[in-house]
Design a protein around this motif. Structure first.
Motif, PDB file in Angstrom:
ATOM      1  N   LYS A 214     117.630  32.856  -4.558  1.00  0.00           N
ATOM      2  CA  LYS A 214     117.803  32.320  -3.227  1.00  0.00           C
ATOM      3  C   LYS A 214     116.688  32.579  -2.561  1.00  0.00           C
ATOM      4  O   LYS A 214     116.226  31.545  -2.018  1.00  0.00           O
ATOM      5  CB  LYS A 214     118.770  33.198  -2.536  1.00  0.00           C
ATOM      6  CG  LYS A 214     119.089  32.985  -1.163  1.00  0.00           C
ATOM      7  CD  LYS A 214     119.916  33.808  -0.270  1.00  0.00           C
ATOM      8  CE  LYS A 214     120.239  33.207   1.197  1.00  0.00           C
ATOM      9  NZ  LYS A 214     119.233  33.311   2.056  1.00  0.00           N
ATOM     10  N   ASP A 226     127.002  27.194   1.080  1.00  0.00           N
ATOM     11  CA  ASP A 226     128.400  27.063   0.432  1.00  0.00           C
ATOM     12  C   ASP A 226     128.855  25.653   0.215  1.00  0.00           C
ATOM     13  O   ASP A 226     128.301  24.709   0.386  1.00  0.00           O
ATOM     14  CB  ASP A 226     129.437  28.098   1.103  1.00  0.00           C
ATOM     15  CG  ASP A 226     129.557  27.775   2.452  1.00  0.00           C
ATOM     16  OD1 ASP A 226     129.443  26.525   2.654  1.00  0.00           O
ATOM     17  OD2 ASP A 226     130.262  28.530   3.077  1.00  0.00           O
ATOM     18  N   TYR A 232     124.254  29.993   3.018  1.00  0.00           N
ATOM     19  CA  TYR A 232     124.744  30.980   1.918  1.00  0.00           C
ATOM     20  C   TYR A 232     124.289  32.286   2.093  1.00  0.00           C
ATOM     21  O   TYR A 232     123.326  32.651   2.649  1.00  0.00           O
ATOM     22  CB  TYR A 232     124.036  30.251   0.693  1.00  0.00           C
ATOM     23  CG  TYR A 232     124.437  31.179  -0.414  1.00  0.00           C
ATOM     24  CD1 TYR A 232     125.469  31.176  -1.300  1.00  0.00           C
ATOM     25  CD2 TYR A 232     123.300  31.919  -1.067  1.00  0.00           C
ATOM     26  CE1 TYR A 232     125.909  31.819  -2.010  1.00  0.00           C
ATOM     27  CE2 TYR A 232     123.533  32.636  -2.472  1.00  0.00           C
ATOM     28  CZ  TYR A 232     124.776  32.680  -2.795  1.00  0.00           C
ATOM     29  OH  TYR A 232     125.214  33.287  -3.915  1.00  0.00           O
ATOM     30  N   ILE A 239     127.747  28.568  -4.030  1.00  0.00           N
ATOM     31  CA  ILE A 239     126.450  28.194  -3.842  1.00  0.00           C
ATOM     32  C   ILE A 239     125.986  26.817  -4.312  1.00  0.00           C
ATOM     33  O   ILE A 239     126.526  26.197  -5.229  1.00  0.00           O
ATOM     34  CB  ILE A 239     125.682  29.146  -4.641  1.00  0.00           C
ATOM     35  CG1 ILE A 239     124.108  28.901  -4.364  1.00  0.00           C
ATOM     36  CG2 ILE A 239     125.941  29.199  -6.042  1.00  0.00           C
ATOM     37  CD1 ILE A 239     123.299  29.933  -4.722  1.00  0.00           C
TER      38      ILE A 239
END
Length: 256
Positions: A214, A226, A232, A239
């Protein structure tokens, strides 16, 4: 680069070398589920990582795939996947990695993904950019889905659950240049951050699968949400990762 991220790089490298020495050797394999494996090398790598973190930062919390949560009340927490791509590793397929993220007050501030097979070290620190082996990386700027190479994966319960990603896979495969299913979400995100893949989506992942990826992808310029387009969180089960223009196109297909 702060001390924790620097040490995380060393820890990931050392764990990767241990895994590399055990690769394609006789393994002890246990089943966490029908197709969800854990090997003696997962456990060896995690123990090594845990010991190294405790040596340098004895008061930090740790969340690791195999040993679970070890909360100490610290503002810092390490999120560890000692071997992402265990099934690949168990079958001798060289797509797997070590993934380590560092949180401060529940915000990811550093991340490392190490691919021992190609000696690729991906890393990032909040606000400092993302790198692969000292070279800065950037997300692909591809804006056309038809010209994009995407990556995804499938959940461990694909044999029993109707939420299996197969419809998304079929739709996006037909609309893109191709979709790759490598078997390591952390590697998929790292390669998306580096612009090798133009976009990535998956569902039913765990925090240790995506935490390091991430921050690496975000620092490389990627947008991560999302399936509904919301910000997210590593504890979410959906994801999507790509540049902003391409992400919008992928989201439209995922929302069908």
């Amino acid at each position: 680069m702060n001390k924790r991220t620097t040490i995380a790089k060393t820890i990931a490298y050392d764990a990767g070398q241990v895994l590399l020495r055990g690769f394609r050797k006789t393994l002890t394999i246990q089943h966490k589920g029908a197709v969800d494996l854990v090997t003696n090398m997962d456990l060896k790598s995690e123990k090594m990582i845990h010991t190294a973190i405790r040596k340098h930062f004895p008061d930090d919390s740790i969340l690791a795939e195999e040993s679970g949560s070890e909360e100490t009340g610290s503002r810092y927490r390490w999120i560890v996947d000692p071997l992402d791509g265990t099934t690949n590793y168990a079958h001798g397929y060289p797509v797997w990695c070590v993934s380590i993220a560092i949180e401060l007050d529940r915000e990811i501030v550093g991340g490392v993904i190490y691919n021992p097979n190609l000696d690729e070290m991906f890393y990032a620190q909040r606000g400092r950019g993302a790198f692969r082996n000292q070279r800065r990386i950037h997300v692909s700027m591809q804006s056309k889905l038809a010209d994009s190479l995407l990556a995804t994966g499938f959940p461990y319960d694909i044999g029993t659950s109707k939420v299996d990603n197969l419809k998304h896979f079929g739709r996006l495969y037909k609309l893109s240049r191709g979709v790759r299913r490598g078997g390591s979400a952390a590697m998929d995100i790292a390669y998306t951050a580096a612009g090798i893949f133009d976009g990535f989506w998956e569902l039913k992942l765990s925090p240790w699968d995506t935490a390091a990826g991430k921050i690496i992808a975000e620092e490389a310029g990627a947008k991560i949400t999302d399936f509904a387009g919301n910000a997210y969180d590593i504890f979410e089960k959906e994801i999507v990762c790509a540049n902003r223009k391409l992400l919008k196109q992928i989201l439209r297909i995922l929302q069908l």
